[in-house]
Design a protein around this motif. Structure first.
Motif, short mmCIF file in Angstrom:
data_model
loop_
_atom_site.label_atom_id
_atom_site.label_comp_id
_atom_site.label_asym_id
_atom_site.label_seq_id
_atom_site.Cartn_x
_atom_site.Cartn_y
_atom_site.Cartn_z
N ARG A 30 0.86 -1.18 0.00
CA ARG A 30 0.00 0.00 0.00
C ARG A 30 0.90 1.24 0.00
O ARG A 30 1.34 1.69 1.06
CB ARG A 30 -0.93 -0.01 1.21
N ARG A 32 2.35 4.93 0.15
CA ARG A 32 1.87 6.07 0.93
C ARG A 32 1.73 7.33 0.06
O ARG A 32 1.45 8.42 0.57
CB ARG A 32 2.82 6.34 2.09
N ALA A 43 5.99 2.66 1.55
CA ALA A 43 4.78 1.83 1.47
C ALA A 43 4.66 0.97 2.72
O ALA A 43 5.65 0.67 3.39
CB ALA A 43 4.83 0.94 0.23
N ALA A 44 3.43 0.57 3.00
CA ALA A 44 3.17 -0.45 4.02
C ALA A 44 3.06 -1.78 3.29
O ALA A 44 2.25 -1.92 2.37
CB ALA A 44 1.89 -0.15 4.78
N ARG A 46 2.80 -6.06 3.59
CA ARG A 46 2.52 -7.22 4.44
C ARG A 46 2.46 -8.47 3.59
O ARG A 46 2.00 -8.43 2.44
CB ARG A 46 1.18 -7.06 5.17
N ARG A 263 -10.01 -0.03 2.57
CA ARG A 263 -8.57 0.06 2.80
C ARG A 263 -7.82 -0.77 1.76
O ARG A 263 -6.72 -0.43 1.35
CB ARG A 263 -8.22 -0.47 4.19
#
Length: 312
Positions: A30, A32, A43-44, A46, A263
């Motif tokens: 994701r 930013r 970025a995030a 996971r 999200r």
């Protein structure tokens, strides 16, 4: 099997839901901000368990009604992790460990905008190497419904498995649903070939883009109606616009979406399908099952990744 009583007929049969499909490792990124070409973008990121088939099974199991089973193929690199994650979601996994290919991986790039739409970079790995030898008629023992991930249509071995599974289900009178899975891959496969491969399916669950691609029509409702001349019951998923249900060439229900703040839209369609099938299996009418699907989809988009929250 008559579509008017699909939910009641499934409930009367009792038994489990068997999902056959892909088990994938998702890397969800994701950013930013806008992607900066040639340099870094914060970025995030996971790594989470995913795969359309596996996600559907987990969302179906979340309802706590019928037992949910999953047949999939993974590499040795992540087999134990995926089996554990599925079991923790309440799914009974039967994972074939591929001796050569690694577990499939998808990089999900989630748009930083309000819609949180995702772009997928897909390495199917072991997931589309499911083959007829991985199937056994005994897999349908105690099964009231068979669901096939549409990703299985996109390789020769897994297409052959689909044909064998459909034949086995027909012989036992087990209804079958299929989610076409990917407009991009469907375009490569070809519309006519796809429609021939899903012949004999009782319920088709395409997204709006997939339904329009399969029919050449720009309107989701018109596409649903046309597809329902090929498949007894068609449920077209429209995201924030809910779902359209058609049978015998006619749209008979529009189901509204549930409000949500997105999200990550990864797996939202899988969540809908899982919620829909779980409700259908305990006797819900298709329109009521679709309402459950919309609720699951709304919950999914407010989370990162394609799986439901873990049970307490």
């Amino acid at each position: 099997m008559k579509t008017d009583g699909l939910g009641t007929a499934a409930a009367d049969r009792g038994g489990a839901l068997l999902v056959v499909g892909d088990v994938i490792t998702d890397v969800v990124a994701r950013p930013r901000g806008p992607l900066a070409a040639g340099t870094d973008t914060a970025a995030a990121i996971r790594t989470v368990p995913g795969g359309a088939g596996a996600n559907v099974a987990c969302w179906a199991a979340r309802g706590g009604g019928a037992e949910v089973r999953l047949l999939g193929r993974v590499g040795a690199d992540a087999a134990a992790w995926h089996e554990r994650e599925l079991a923790e979601c309440g799914v009974r996994p039967r994972l074939v460990v591929d001796p050569e290919a690694p577990t499939g991986t998808v990089i999900c790039l989630v748009d930083a905008g309000e819609g949180a739409e995702r772009t997928l970079l897909t390495d199917s790995g072991a997931s589309l190497r499911l083959e007829p030898d991985d199937w056994s008629d005994a897999l349908l023992d105690g099964v009231a419904w068979l669901h096939l991930s549409g990703y299985l249509l996109f390789s020769e071995p897994s297409r052959a498995l689909v044909a064998v599974a459909l034949e086995s289900a027909r012989a036992r009178g087990v209804p079958v649903s299929l989610d076409p899975a990917s407009a991009g891959f469907l375009r490569e496969l070809g519309v006519d070939r796809c429609l021939s491969l899903v012949e004999g399916v009782d319920v088709l669950l395409p997204s709006r883009d997939e339904a329009c691609l399969l029919t050449g029509l720009p309107d989701a409702a018109d596409a649903a109606a046309k597809l329902s001349r090929h498949v007894p019951l068609v449920v077209v998923k429209q995201g924030a616009e809910g779902a359209v249900i058609a049978r015998s060439g006619t749209v008979y229900a529009h189901v509204p979406a549930v409000a949500a703040t997105p999200r990550d839209t990864t797996g939202a369609g899988d969540a809908f399908t899982g919620g829909f099938l779980a409700a259908l299996l305990v006797g819900a009418a298709p329109e009521d099952a679709a309402a459950d699907g919309c609720r699951a989809g709304a919950l999914a988009v407010e989370r990162v990744g394609g799986r439901p929250p873990m049970p307490d």
